[in-house]
Design a protein around this motif. Sequence first.
Motif, PDB file in Angstrom:
ATOM      1  N   THR A   2       0.947  -1.063  -0.031  1.00  0.00           N
ATOM      2  CA  THR A   2      -0.002  -0.038   0.047  1.00  0.00           C
ATOM      3  C   THR A   2       0.949   1.287   0.062  1.00  0.00           C
ATOM      4  OG1 THR A   2      -0.013  -0.044   2.376  1.00  0.00           O
ATOM      5  CG2 THR A   2      -1.755  -1.186   1.260  1.00  0.00           C
ATOM      6  N   ASN A   4       2.103   3.230  -2.241  1.00  0.00           N
ATOM      7  CA  ASN A   4       1.726   4.268  -3.210  1.00  0.00           C
ATOM      8  C   ASN A   4       0.147   5.052  -2.983  1.00  0.00           C
ATOM      9  OD1 ASN A   4       0.104   1.975  -4.029  1.00  0.00           O
ATOM     10  ND2 ASN A   4       0.358   2.471  -6.442  1.00  0.00           N
ATOM     11  N   VAL A   5      -0.444   4.405  -1.818  1.00  0.00           N
ATOM     12  CA  VAL A   5      -1.577   4.867  -1.714  1.00  0.00           C
ATOM     13  C   VAL A   5      -1.548   6.074  -0.774  1.00  0.00           C
ATOM     14  CG1 VAL A   5      -3.712   4.634  -0.501  1.00  0.00           C
ATOM     15  CG2 VAL A   5      -2.735   2.759  -1.522  1.00  0.00           C
ATOM     16  N   LYS A   6      -2.356   7.229  -1.112  1.00  0.00           N
ATOM     17  CA  LYS A   6      -2.548   8.810  -0.566  1.00  0.00           C
ATOM     18  C   LYS A   6      -3.966   8.432   0.310  1.00  0.00           C
ATOM     19  CE  LYS A   6       0.135  11.135  -4.042  1.00  0.00           C
ATOM     20  NZ  LYS A   6       0.045  12.294  -5.024  1.00  0.00           N
ATOM     21  N   ASP A  78      -6.306   8.971  -2.553  1.00  0.00           N
ATOM     22  CA  ASP A  78      -6.868   7.834  -3.386  1.00  0.00           C
ATOM     23  C   ASP A  78      -7.705   7.187  -2.381  1.00  0.00           C
ATOM     24  OD1 ASP A  78      -4.797   7.790  -5.454  1.00  0.00           O
ATOM     25  OD2 ASP A  78      -3.622   7.244  -3.776  1.00  0.00           O
ATOM     26  N   ASN A 113     -14.572   6.570  -7.653  1.00  0.00           N
ATOM     27  CA  ASN A 113     -13.429   5.462  -7.901  1.00  0.00           C
ATOM     28  C   ASN A 113     -12.526   5.825  -6.716  1.00  0.00           C
ATOM     29  OD1 ASN A 113     -14.541   4.217 -10.208  1.00  0.00           O
ATOM     30  ND2 ASN A 113     -13.523   5.424 -11.263  1.00  0.00           N
ATOM     31  N   LYS A 114     -12.794   6.685  -5.659  1.00  0.00           N
ATOM     32  CA  LYS A 114     -11.877   6.706  -4.500  1.00  0.00           C
ATOM     33  C   LYS A 114     -12.598   5.462  -3.685  1.00  0.00           C
ATOM     34  CE  LYS A 114     -10.213  10.987  -5.561  1.00  0.00           C
ATOM     35  NZ  LYS A 114      -8.767  11.231  -5.846  1.00  0.00           N
ATOM     36  N   ALA A 196      -7.799   0.259  -1.770  1.00  0.00           N
ATOM     37  CA  ALA A 196      -7.385   1.351  -2.557  1.00  0.00           C
ATOM     38  C   ALA A 196      -6.050   1.143  -3.462  1.00  0.00           C
ATOM     39  CB  ALA A 196      -7.043   2.607  -1.499  1.00  0.00           C
ATOM     40  N   SER A 197      -5.284   0.184  -2.959  1.00  0.00           N
ATOM     41  CA  SER A 197      -4.243  -0.139  -3.704  1.00  0.00           C
ATOM     42  C   SER A 197      -4.323  -1.025  -4.606  1.00  0.00           C
ATOM     43  CB  SER A 197      -3.297  -0.994  -2.801  1.00  0.00           C
ATOM     44  OG  SER A 197      -1.876  -1.248  -3.422  1.00  0.00           O
ATOM     45  N   LYS A 200      -6.457   1.178  -7.471  1.00  0.00           N
ATOM     46  CA  LYS A 200      -5.323   2.284  -8.175  1.00  0.00           C
ATOM     47  C   LYS A 200      -4.573   1.562  -8.912  1.00  0.00           C
ATOM     48  CE  LYS A 200      -2.042   5.871  -6.907  1.00  0.00           C
ATOM     49  NZ  LYS A 200      -1.347   6.558  -6.160  1.00  0.00           N
ATOM     50  N   ASN A 201      -3.863   0.581  -8.551  1.00  0.00           N
ATOM     51  CA  ASN A 201      -2.767  -0.241  -9.226  1.00  0.00           C
ATOM     52  C   ASN A 201      -3.428  -1.066 -10.332  1.00  0.00           C
ATOM     53  OD1 ASN A 201      -0.671   0.193  -7.783  1.00  0.00           O
ATOM     54  ND2 ASN A 201      -1.043  -1.119  -6.290  1.00  0.00           N
ATOM     55  N   GLN A 204      -4.233   1.457 -13.613  1.00  0.00           N
ATOM     56  CA  GLN A 204      -3.159   2.177 -14.129  1.00  0.00           C
ATOM     57  C   GLN A 204      -2.895   1.673 -15.356  1.00  0.00           C
ATOM     58  OE1 GLN A 204       0.059   1.944 -11.062  1.00  0.00           O
ATOM     59  NE2 GLN A 204      -0.561   3.697 -10.113  1.00  0.00           N
TER      60      GLN A 204
END
Length: 204
Positions: A2, A4-6, A78, A113-114, A196-197, A200-201, A204
């Motif tokens: 996780t 890269n998750v904000k 995110d 999509n958050k 979330a990870s 998000k991933n 991409q």
Amino acid sequence: MTTNVKLAIIYYSSTGTNYKLAKTAEEEAKASGAEVKLVKVPELAPQEAINSNPAWKQHLEETKEVPEVSLDDLTWADAYIFSVPTRYGTAPAQMKQFLDTTGGLWAEGKLANKVASAMTSASNPHGGQEQTILNLYTTLYHWGVIIAAPGYTDSSIFEAGGNPYGTSVTADQDGNWKEDVAAAVKHQTKRTLQVASAIKNGMQ
């Protein structure tokens, strides 16, 4: 992973209960490698109301350095974790007022999509805790958010009282927890970051 998750942890707290929940989530999120912002919604109550409750006045003073949430925090993140006390079974006016300013972002699709999850507190176990979280989620559904409810995915949820919608705690008038929900908050935080990870991933 996780890392890269904000994560934006957005809370409202009068006497400190939900601040403590938010800080517990922040601790876990940082330990998990997420980039974290802990922010509060602005206080709207009149000063005379705050002054009438010493614990409220003290907590407001103690947390004056915590930054207030902005719309930019919503677009930056995110994922969101919200923490609010129950007010007659719904979110307090302070949080609702902030949510009501998000129409522009919603119209532009910038909140879709958050991932989000929510926590709450009340002065007794059946004081509207579940309903408060569900009411908050209703707003987030309109955003197009993916809700990461804890469900019954870990034993800590049962130990904290068994709320599948989000961690909830009973607190006294000074903000002291009557149950130990730290492990449930940490699990909910990790689950929010994991969802979330993956989203998000995967996008991409």
